[in-house]
Design a protein around this motif. Structure first.
Motif, PDB file in Angstrom:
ATOM      1  N   SER A   1     -69.372  60.721 -58.553  1.00 35.16           N
ATOM      2  CA  SER A   1     -69.257  61.290 -57.217  1.00 35.16           C
ATOM      3  C   SER A   1     -69.666  60.241 -56.185  1.00 35.16           C
ATOM      4  O   SER A   1     -70.253  59.217 -56.516  1.00 35.16           O
ATOM      5  CB  SER A   1     -70.139  62.535 -57.076  1.00 35.16           C
ATOM      6  OG  SER A   1     -71.495  62.170 -57.262  1.00 35.16           O
TER       7      SER A   1
ATOM      8  N   LEU B   1     -60.939  58.507 -57.016  1.00 32.81           N
ATOM      9  CA  LEU B   1     -61.025  59.856 -56.457  1.00 32.81           C
ATOM     10  C   LEU B   1     -59.633  60.391 -56.162  1.00 32.81           C
ATOM     11  O   LEU B   1     -58.770  59.652 -55.685  1.00 32.81           O
ATOM     12  CB  LEU B   1     -61.831  59.856 -55.149  1.00 32.81           C
ATOM     13  CG  LEU B   1     -63.303  59.486 -55.227  1.00 32.81           C
ATOM     14  CD1 LEU B   1     -63.910  59.442 -53.831  1.00 32.81           C
ATOM     15  CD2 LEU B   1     -64.062  60.470 -56.078  1.00 32.81           C
TER      16      LEU B   1
ATOM     17  N   GLU C   1     -60.799  65.488 -54.037  1.00 29.77           N
ATOM     18  CA  GLU C   1     -62.175  65.003 -54.143  1.00 29.77           C
ATOM     19  C   GLU C   1     -62.557  64.184 -52.914  1.00 29.77           C
ATOM     20  O   GLU C   1     -63.670  64.289 -52.408  1.00 29.77           O
ATOM     21  CB  GLU C   1     -62.342  64.158 -55.402  1.00 29.77           C
ATOM     22  CG  GLU C   1     -62.225  64.952 -56.683  1.00 29.77           C
ATOM     23  CD  GLU C   1     -62.120  64.082 -57.911  1.00 29.77           C
ATOM     24  OE1 GLU C   1     -62.616  64.503 -58.961  1.00 29.77           O
ATOM     25  OE2 GLU C   1     -61.535  62.979 -57.824  1.00 29.77           O
TER      26      GLU C   1
ATOM     27  N   GLN D   1     -65.655  65.153 -50.360  1.00 28.91           N
ATOM     28  CA  GLN D   1     -66.758  64.221 -50.104  1.00 28.91           C
ATOM     29  C   GLN D   1     -66.816  63.831 -48.622  1.00 28.91           C
ATOM     30  O   GLN D   1     -67.895  63.677 -48.071  1.00 28.91           O
ATOM     31  CB  GLN D   1     -66.624  62.969 -50.992  1.00 28.91           C
ATOM     32  CG  GLN D   1     -66.804  63.237 -52.461  1.00 28.91           C
ATOM     33  CD  GLN D   1     -68.188  63.743 -52.790  1.00 28.91           C
ATOM     34  OE1 GLN D   1     -69.167  63.394 -52.153  1.00 28.91           O
ATOM     35  NE2 GLN D   1     -68.265  64.592 -53.792  1.00 28.91           N
TER      36      GLN D   1
END
Length: 84
Positions: A43, A70, A74, A78
């Motif tokens: 992440s 990513l 995603e 984020q």
């Protein structure tokens, strides 16, 4: 001579079947490894308090997306988390 041809034909069938099974197992294993890699994706780093840090984080996030680490979803998640 017919016995020899029968033996050659049988060997060809067995070798062809073995190759097909081996290729199928290889494709299934590669797919399984790809799914495991997707589940273990890293992440983005946690957000920091400063304005310059937010810009740096967004740039890093964009780099991860450009590298294919990513996915679009995603990346958006984020980005929302960083921007608050």
């Amino acid at each position: 001579m017919p016995g020899l041809l029968r033996g050659i034909a049988r060997t060809a069938v067995v070798a062809g079947t073995a190759t097909a099974v081996s290729n199928r197992v290889s494709r299934r294993q590669a797919g399984r490894w790809a799914r495991e890699d997707e589940q273990q994706m890293p992440s983005a780093p946690p957000p920091a308090a400063g304005g310059d840090d937010v810009i740096a984080q967004l740039k890093d996030l964009g780099d991860l997306k450009a590298q294919g680490v990513l996915s679009e979803a995603e990346f958006e998640a984020q980005k929302r988390r960083i921007l608050g």
